[in-house]
Design an enzyme around this catalytic site. Sequence first.
Site, PDB file in Angstrom:
ATOM      1  N   PHE A 139       0.679   9.722 -11.662  1.00 37.03           N
ATOM      2  CA  PHE A 139      -0.193   8.818 -12.502  1.00 37.03           C
ATOM      3  C   PHE A 139      -1.386   9.875 -13.507  1.00 37.03           C
ATOM      4  CE2 PHE A 139      -4.041   6.631 -13.863  1.00 37.03           C
ATOM      5  CZ  PHE A 139      -3.663   5.404 -13.966  1.00 37.03           C
ATOM      6  N   ASP A 224      -2.219  18.537 -13.945  1.00 44.45           N
ATOM      7  CA  ASP A 224      -3.236  17.573 -14.217  1.00 44.45           C
ATOM      8  C   ASP A 224      -4.151  17.666 -13.269  1.00 44.45           C
ATOM      9  OD1 ASP A 224      -4.844  14.839 -14.331  1.00 44.45           O
ATOM     10  OD2 ASP A 224      -3.071  13.789 -14.792  1.00 44.45           O
ATOM     11  N   LYS A 253     -13.042  13.001 -15.350  1.00 43.30           N
ATOM     12  CA  LYS A 253     -13.691  12.635 -14.400  1.00 43.30           C
ATOM     13  C   LYS A 253     -14.931  13.541 -14.036  1.00 43.30           C
ATOM     14  CE  LYS A 253      -9.587  10.260 -12.417  1.00 43.30           C
ATOM     15  NZ  LYS A 253      -9.890   8.751 -12.920  1.00 43.30           N
TER      16      LYS A 253
END
Length: 401
Positions: A139, A224, A253
């Site tokens: 993801f 990532d 984030k």
Amino acid sequence: MTNPCIDRELSYGACNYDPLPVVLVRGEGVYVWDDAGNRYIDMMSAYSAVSHGHCHPKLVKVLCEQAAALNIVSRAFYTDKLGLFLQRVCELTGYEKALPMNTGAEAVETALKAARKWAYTVKGVPKDQAEIIACAGNFHGRTITIVGMSTVPQYKAGFGPFPPGLKVIPYGDASELDKAITPNTAAFLVEPIKGEGGIVVPPAGYLKACAEICQKHRVLMICDEIQTGLGRTGKLLACQHDGIQPDGIVLGKALGGGILPVSLFLSRREVMDVFTPGDHGSTFGGNPLAAAVGSAALDILVSEKFSERAAKLGDYFQSQLKAIHSPLIKEVRGKGLLIGLEIDERYSAHDLCLKLLKRGILTKETHQTVIRFAPPLIITEEQIQSVAATLADVIAEAEQA
């Protein structure tokens, strides 16, 4: 009884999320409150974006001070905040240059563009032949390009055609990467731990083996770290568990302190220098408000020892969860304070999340069978103990039912 806030959101908003039936109005530390005054422990942290806790007073102070001074001017001009932010994050992570964006998906897209242009201008891949390799169950975001690499049918259904040059290999097996690489391979994009894929931890040494393979074939390895980075797994970067420094990383984030969307692609000079003015950009990327908050978020991460806290409290949390003996629990896994509790598929993980909601604990399942526990990194042992005890009660009730 209906709730006007929920009804209004359902009436005017696109139905691309399925929220739990709670309306949140306030947050402080590890807690949030709903519109009826009920308090909950937040075990989601907005998918790790709220690592600092809700409304961290130092971050709120920086936000207000910068908001009263200068907010957005675009990258058409220099500001006094962006250079300091980029210097801080580069020195902290060991990279030479960073390119600021807003959301994690934007930063991943930036990494993909950098990798492709590097392949053409530095590696010598023929025009429009560059390949990107990703892993099954990944993801990395929701853009057309990124979902083109997804193996989740729903993420792709109705959104094709997708760009060419995207390959997907099994996760956790370095030999699969070695077999997939061709002379046209530009980069290997990988999550050190699969987040949305179910909190899946690869075998020890997997990332190191992948790094060696990428170096052998002159392929960029890009990690990532949007969800796993910045202390979440017990180290500043999750890839450091394998002792590697990838060619590039993507951060987001928690970089915005749970207050603003802030993201970065970081790499060495050879990769970043493929960009020239006009190649890539963002009106809001690198704005002084985001840069000020991002710098403060990094300072707090270091001064409040988030990585060390996550390592210690993550071990404690896993021990508490593993002490719950139930046929409904198949596995407890994760690193630091990124933990997945896999539930037997005969029972609904979503229903368990609803039961936890009624008991004052907020979290959500992923991939139908895994309940995630990723609280703010400021959580205490006592709060973890309370969550584990409540979960044990909910599991026992579910067993009896």
